[in-house]
Design a protein around this motif. Structure first.
Motif, PDB file in Angstrom:
ATOM      1  N   PHE A   1      24.647  12.055  37.220  1.00 49.17           N
ATOM      2  CA  PHE A   1      25.731  11.264  37.779  1.00 49.17           C
ATOM      3  C   PHE A   1      26.817  11.072  36.719  1.00 49.17           C
ATOM      4  CE2 PHE A   1      21.983  10.090  40.197  1.00 49.17           C
ATOM      5  CZ  PHE A   1      22.433  10.197  41.500  1.00 49.17           C
ATOM      6  N   PRO A   2      27.575  12.123  36.427  1.00 49.70           N
ATOM      7  CA  PRO A   2      28.627  11.973  35.417  1.00 49.70           C
ATOM      8  C   PRO A   2      29.805  11.174  35.961  1.00 49.70           C
ATOM      9  CG  PRO A   2      28.707  14.160  36.361  1.00 49.70           C
ATOM     10  CD  PRO A   2      27.509  13.468  36.961  1.00 49.70           C
ATOM     11  N   LYS A   3      30.611  10.668  35.059  1.00 51.17           N
ATOM     12  CA  LYS A   3      31.850   9.955  35.408  1.00 51.17           C
ATOM     13  C   LYS A   3      31.610   8.790  36.357  1.00 51.17           C
ATOM     14  CE  LYS A   3      34.298  14.007  36.116  1.00 51.17           C
ATOM     15  NZ  LYS A   3      35.398  14.706  36.692  1.00 51.17           N
ATOM     16  N   THR A   4      30.666   7.960  36.067  1.00 53.85           N
ATOM     17  CA  THR A   4      30.430   6.805  36.930  1.00 53.85           C
ATOM     18  C   THR A   4      29.983   5.618  36.094  1.00 53.85           C
ATOM     19  OG1 THR A   4      29.191   5.945  38.806  1.00 53.85           O
ATOM     20  CG2 THR A   4      28.052   7.507  37.431  1.00 53.85           C
ATOM     21  N   SER A   5      30.272   4.435  36.565  1.00 52.57           N
ATOM     22  CA  SER A   5      29.820   3.227  35.870  1.00 52.57           C
ATOM     23  C   SER A   5      28.492   2.733  36.454  1.00 52.57           C
ATOM     24  CB  SER A   5      30.885   2.134  35.977  1.00 52.57           C
ATOM     25  OG  SER A   5      31.061   1.774  37.328  1.00 52.57           O
ATOM     26  N   ALA A   6      27.891   3.516  37.329  1.00 50.46           N
ATOM     27  CA  ALA A   6      26.634   3.106  37.958  1.00 50.46           C
ATOM     28  C   ALA A   6      25.556   2.822  36.924  1.00 50.46           C
ATOM     29  CB  ALA A   6      26.152   4.177  38.930  1.00 50.46           C
ATOM     30  N   TRP A   7      25.528   3.583  35.850  1.00 47.69           N
ATOM     31  CA  TRP A   7      24.517   3.374  34.816  1.00 47.69           C
ATOM     32  C   TRP A   7      24.726   2.041  34.113  1.00 47.69           C
ATOM     33  CZ3 TRP A   7      20.676   6.053  36.055  1.00 47.69           C
ATOM     34  CH2 TRP A   7      20.810   7.336  36.572  1.00 47.69           C
ATOM     35  N   ASP A   8      25.970   1.652  33.900  1.00 53.05           N
ATOM     36  CA  ASP A   8      26.250   0.340  33.308  1.00 53.05           C
ATOM     37  C   ASP A   8      25.739  -0.773  34.219  1.00 53.05           C
ATOM     38  OD1 ASP A   8      27.527   1.560  31.159  1.00 53.05           O
ATOM     39  OD2 ASP A   8      29.497   1.453  32.130  1.00 53.05           O
ATOM     40  N   ASN A   9      25.991  -0.625  35.514  1.00 55.99           N
ATOM     41  CA  ASN A   9      25.532  -1.624  36.482  1.00 55.99           C
ATOM     42  C   ASN A   9      24.011  -1.701  36.528  1.00 55.99           C
ATOM     43  OD1 ASN A   9      28.194  -2.081  37.114  1.00 55.99           O
ATOM     44  ND2 ASN A   9      28.189  -0.720  38.885  1.00 55.99           N
ATOM     45  N   LEU A  10      23.341  -0.550  36.458  1.00 59.94           N
ATOM     46  CA  LEU A  10      21.884  -0.536  36.470  1.00 59.94           C
ATOM     47  C   LEU A  10      21.328  -1.230  35.231  1.00 59.94           C
ATOM     48  CD1 LEU A  10      19.197   0.333  37.695  1.00 59.94           C
ATOM     49  CD2 LEU A  10      19.471   2.528  36.538  1.00 59.94           C
TER      50      LEU A  10
ATOM     51  N   LYS B   1      22.711  -3.579  33.515  1.00 61.57           N
ATOM     52  CA  LYS B   1      22.902  -5.019  33.692  1.00 61.57           C
ATOM     53  C   LYS B   1      21.867  -5.599  34.647  1.00 61.57           C
ATOM     54  CE  LYS B   1      27.847  -4.844  32.784  1.00 61.57           C
ATOM     55  NZ  LYS B   1      29.168  -4.834  33.401  1.00 61.57           N
ATOM     56  N   SER B   2      21.582  -4.877  35.726  1.00 64.63           N
ATOM     57  CA  SER B   2      20.595  -5.353  36.713  1.00 64.63           C
ATOM     58  C   SER B   2      19.203  -5.432  36.112  1.00 64.63           C
ATOM     59  CB  SER B   2      20.572  -4.428  37.925  1.00 64.63           C
ATOM     60  OG  SER B   2      21.794  -4.470  38.606  1.00 64.63           O
ATOM     61  N   LEU B   3      18.883  -4.514  35.225  1.00 63.68           N
ATOM     62  CA  LEU B   3      17.566  -4.519  34.586  1.00 63.68           C
ATOM     63  C   LEU B   3      17.440  -5.609  33.526  1.00 63.68           C
ATOM     64  CD1 LEU B   3      17.011  -0.675  34.168  1.00 63.68           C
ATOM     65  CD2 LEU B   3      15.904  -2.203  35.815  1.00 63.68           C
ATOM     66  N   LYS B   4      18.579  -6.214  33.200  1.00 64.31           N
ATOM     67  CA  LYS B   4      18.623  -7.316  32.228  1.00 64.31           C
ATOM     68  C   LYS B   4      17.946  -6.948  30.915  1.00 64.31           C
ATOM     69  CE  LYS B   4      19.126 -10.762  35.649  1.00 64.31           C
ATOM     70  NZ  LYS B   4      18.723 -11.404  36.720  1.00 64.31           N
ATOM     71  N   GLY B   5      18.254  -5.754  30.466  1.00 67.63           N
ATOM     72  CA  GLY B   5      17.685  -5.293  29.208  1.00 67.63           C
ATOM     73  C   GLY B   5      18.711  -4.510  28.425  1.00 67.63           C
ATOM     74  N   ARG B   6      18.362  -4.248  27.211  1.00 67.89           N
ATOM     75  CA  ARG B   6      19.231  -3.437  26.359  1.00 67.89           C
ATOM     76  C   ARG B   6      18.453  -2.174  26.013  1.00 67.89           C
ATOM     77  NH1 ARG B   6      23.789  -1.627  25.715  1.00 67.89           N
ATOM     78  NH2 ARG B   6      24.381  -1.049  23.634  1.00 67.89           N
ATOM     79  N   TYR B   7      19.050  -1.046  26.284  1.00 70.39           N
ATOM     80  CA  TYR B   7      18.388   0.222  26.059  1.00 70.39           C
ATOM     81  C   TYR B   7      19.224   1.069  25.115  1.00 70.39           C
ATOM     82  CZ  TYR B   7      15.822  -1.462  30.032  1.00 70.39           C
ATOM     83  OH  TYR B   7      15.071  -2.240  30.857  1.00 70.39           O
ATOM     84  N   ASN B   8      18.582   2.005  24.482  1.00 68.16           N
ATOM     85  CA  ASN B   8      19.256   2.908  23.564  1.00 68.16           C
ATOM     86  C   ASN B   8      20.403   3.615  24.300  1.00 68.16           C
ATOM     87  OD1 ASN B   8      19.971   5.156  21.962  1.00 68.16           O
ATOM     88  ND2 ASN B   8      17.948   5.146  21.017  1.00 68.16           N
ATOM     89  N   ASP B   9      21.592   3.591  23.712  1.00 71.93           N
ATOM     90  CA  ASP B   9      22.764   4.200  24.347  1.00 71.93           C
ATOM     91  C   ASP B   9      22.559   5.679  24.656  1.00 71.93           C
ATOM     92  OD1 ASP B   9      24.198   1.846  24.426  1.00 71.93           O
ATOM     93  OD2 ASP B   9      25.231   2.216  22.530  1.00 71.93           O
TER      94      ASP B   9
ATOM     95  N   VAL C   1      20.040   7.107  25.890  1.00 71.33           N
ATOM     96  CA  VAL C   1      19.387   7.247  27.196  1.00 71.33           C
ATOM     97  C   VAL C   1      20.438   7.266  28.298  1.00 71.33           C
ATOM     98  CG1 VAL C   1      17.880   6.103  28.871  1.00 71.33           C
ATOM     99  CG2 VAL C   1      17.240   6.180  26.454  1.00 71.33           C
ATOM    100  N   TRP C   2      21.362   6.320  28.266  1.00 70.93           N
ATOM    101  CA  TRP C   2      22.383   6.225  29.307  1.00 70.93           C
ATOM    102  C   TRP C   2      23.382   7.369  29.214  1.00 70.93           C
ATOM    103  CZ3 TRP C   2      20.577   3.191  32.794  1.00 70.93           C
ATOM    104  CH2 TRP C   2      19.731   2.162  32.416  1.00 70.93           C
ATOM    105  N   GLU C   3      23.695   7.797  27.999  1.00 69.71           N
ATOM    106  CA  GLU C   3      24.605   8.932  27.832  1.00 69.71           C
ATOM    107  C   GLU C   3      24.005  10.188  28.454  1.00 69.71           C
ATOM    108  OE1 GLU C   3      25.264   9.099  23.642  1.00 69.71           O
ATOM    109  OE2 GLU C   3      26.396   7.221  23.628  1.00 69.71           O
ATOM    110  N   HIS C   4      22.697  10.355  28.272  1.00 67.30           N
ATOM    111  CA  HIS C   4      22.038  11.525  28.844  1.00 67.30           C
ATOM    112  C   HIS C   4      22.057  11.470  30.377  1.00 67.30           C
ATOM    113  CE1 HIS C   4      19.324  14.842  29.402  1.00 67.30           C
ATOM    114  NE2 HIS C   4      18.603  14.080  30.195  1.00 67.30           N
ATOM    115  N   LEU C   5      21.755  10.314  30.940  1.00 67.03           N
ATOM    116  CA  LEU C   5      21.736  10.181  32.396  1.00 67.03           C
ATOM    117  C   LEU C   5      23.110  10.406  33.011  1.00 67.03           C
ATOM    118  CD1 LEU C   5      19.398   7.091  32.739  1.00 67.03           C
ATOM    119  CD2 LEU C   5      18.840   9.469  33.259  1.00 67.03           C
ATOM    120  N   ALA C   6      24.163  10.102  32.275  1.00 62.39           N
ATOM    121  CA  ALA C   6      25.520  10.296  32.774  1.00 62.39           C
ATOM    122  C   ALA C   6      26.071  11.663  32.378  1.00 62.39           C
ATOM    123  CB  ALA C   6      26.429   9.197  32.233  1.00 62.39           C
TER     124      ALA C   6
END
Length: 78
Positions: free
Chosen positions: A18-27, A29-37, A39-44
């Motif tokens: 899912f490139p070019k989306t803020s959905a990962w940022d929203n997820l 926040k919903s998980l209420k955790g801090r994860y290694n950046d 991980v999110w860069e890879h998913l996007a």
């Protein structure tokens, strides 16, 4: 989306991006955790994980744009 063993009849998404989306940022926040950046860069991103080619020796890549238009490319891999 990537199907690593396309059989010519049904597409099975084995990796999804899912490139070019803020959905990962929203997820995150919903998980209420801090994860290694990383991980999110890879998913996007748009680079697949290494995979084992299936017995059909064929991959398919399907792209759906923001308007809902679909494009699928199929490649035989020797």
């Amino acid at each position: 989306m990537l199907d690593t063993d396309y059989n010519g009849m049904s597409f099975c998404a084995r990796q999804v991006f899912f490139p070019k989306t803020s959905a990962w940022d929203n997820l995150q926040k919903s998980l209420k955790g801090r994860y290694n950046d990383s991980v999110w860069e890879h998913l996007a991103g748009v680079e697949s994980e290494p995979f084992v080619l299936g017995p059909h020796k064929r991959i398919a890549v399907k792209v759906i744009d923001e308007r809902g238009n679909e494009l699928m490319v199929i490649r035989d891999v020797a």
